[in-house]
Design a protein around this motif. Structure first.
Motif, PDB file in Angstrom:
ATOM      1  N   THR A 148       0.885  -1.242  -0.042  1.00 58.25           N
ATOM      2  CA  THR A 148       0.029  -0.062   0.039  1.00 58.25           C
ATOM      3  C   THR A 148       0.894   1.284  -0.082  1.00 58.25           C
ATOM      4  N   ILE A 154      -0.407   7.821  -5.170  1.00 60.47           N
ATOM      5  CA  ILE A 154      -0.640   6.672  -6.116  1.00 60.47           C
ATOM      6  C   ILE A 154       0.795   6.261  -6.436  1.00 60.47           C
ATOM      7  N   GLU A 186      -2.862   2.430  -4.297  1.00 60.83           N
ATOM      8  CA  GLU A 186      -3.721   3.560  -4.109  1.00 60.83           C
ATOM      9  C   GLU A 186      -3.743   3.919  -2.580  1.00 60.83           C
ATOM     10  N   SER A 215      -3.041  -3.531  -1.974  1.00 63.05           N
ATOM     11  CA  SER A 215      -3.122  -4.235  -3.416  1.00 63.05           C
ATOM     12  C   SER A 215      -2.508  -5.578  -2.976  1.00 63.05           C
ATOM     13  N   GLU A 246       3.752   4.945 -11.963  1.00 59.06           N
ATOM     14  CA  GLU A 246       2.850   5.625 -11.860  1.00 59.06           C
ATOM     15  C   GLU A 246       3.694   6.991 -11.486  1.00 59.06           C
ATOM     16  N   CYS A 301       4.742   9.969  -9.732  1.00 57.94           N
ATOM     17  CA  CYS A 301       4.273  10.303  -8.462  1.00 57.94           C
ATOM     18  C   CYS A 301       5.034  11.568  -7.695  1.00 57.94           C
TER      19      CYS A 301
END
Ligand code: CUA
Length: 162
Positions: free
Chosen positions: A103, A108, A123, A128, A146, A148
């Motif tokens: 996590t 994200i 997220e 996850s 992603e 970030c």
């Protein structure tokens, strides 16, 4: 006459729409995505898996592991080694079944183990999870896929399968 046909097709369209919606809701209800476990995003370490001592690789049995990872900008936290240093490399015997549980503390992040089928989005507020067997020995890079922030491209770690 034409009005009746139009009415009929209108009702028909509405019925099809409702059926599609119903089926969609049914499937989502019975097959929730793997990352539906929620936790308090402002206090993720209240969750057992992400307490300081439980981070990193946990051996469950012969070639069976759980890897708990807490992501934050721009780091993957695997806990600390015996000397109190942050663990940067995870070593796993080839053929191991590994449950990845991760996590994020802030925004994200991605969680992709390049060269394997491990690819998750982390997220805030969600855990996850993904289970896989790491069969092929090698050095794999865990990357954030992603965007970030400014250190996004530096957000990496290493998983060694031996
Ligand atoms: Cu974390 Cu990009």
């Amino acid at each position: 006459k034409y009005e009746k046909i139009w009415m009929g097709s209108g009702v028909g369209t509405l019925l099809i729409f409702l059926i599609v919606l119903g089926i969609g809701a049914f499937y989502q209800g019975t097959q929730p995505p793997s990352c539906m476990v929620t936790l308090d995003p402002t206090n993720v370490q209240a969750h057992e898996a992400f307490k300081e001592d439980n981070l990193g690789l946990q051996k469950l049995g012969e070639k069976e592991y759980t890897l708990n990872v807490l992501a934050s900008a721009f780091n993957y936290d695997f806990g600390k080694d015996e000397d109190g240093n942050a663990v940067r490399t995870i070593r796993i015997p080839a053929g191991s079944k590994v449950m990845f549980q991760a996590t994020t503390k802030d925004v994200i992040h991605g969680f992709q183990l390049a060269g394997t089928n491990v690819n998750m989005m982390l997220e805030p507020g969600y855990i996850s999870t993904l289970e896989t067997t790491l069969d092929n020995p090698g050095t794999y890079t865990l990357i954030c896929n992603e965007y970030c922030g400014t250190g996004h491209h530096l957000m990496t770690a290493t998983v060694e399968v031996y």
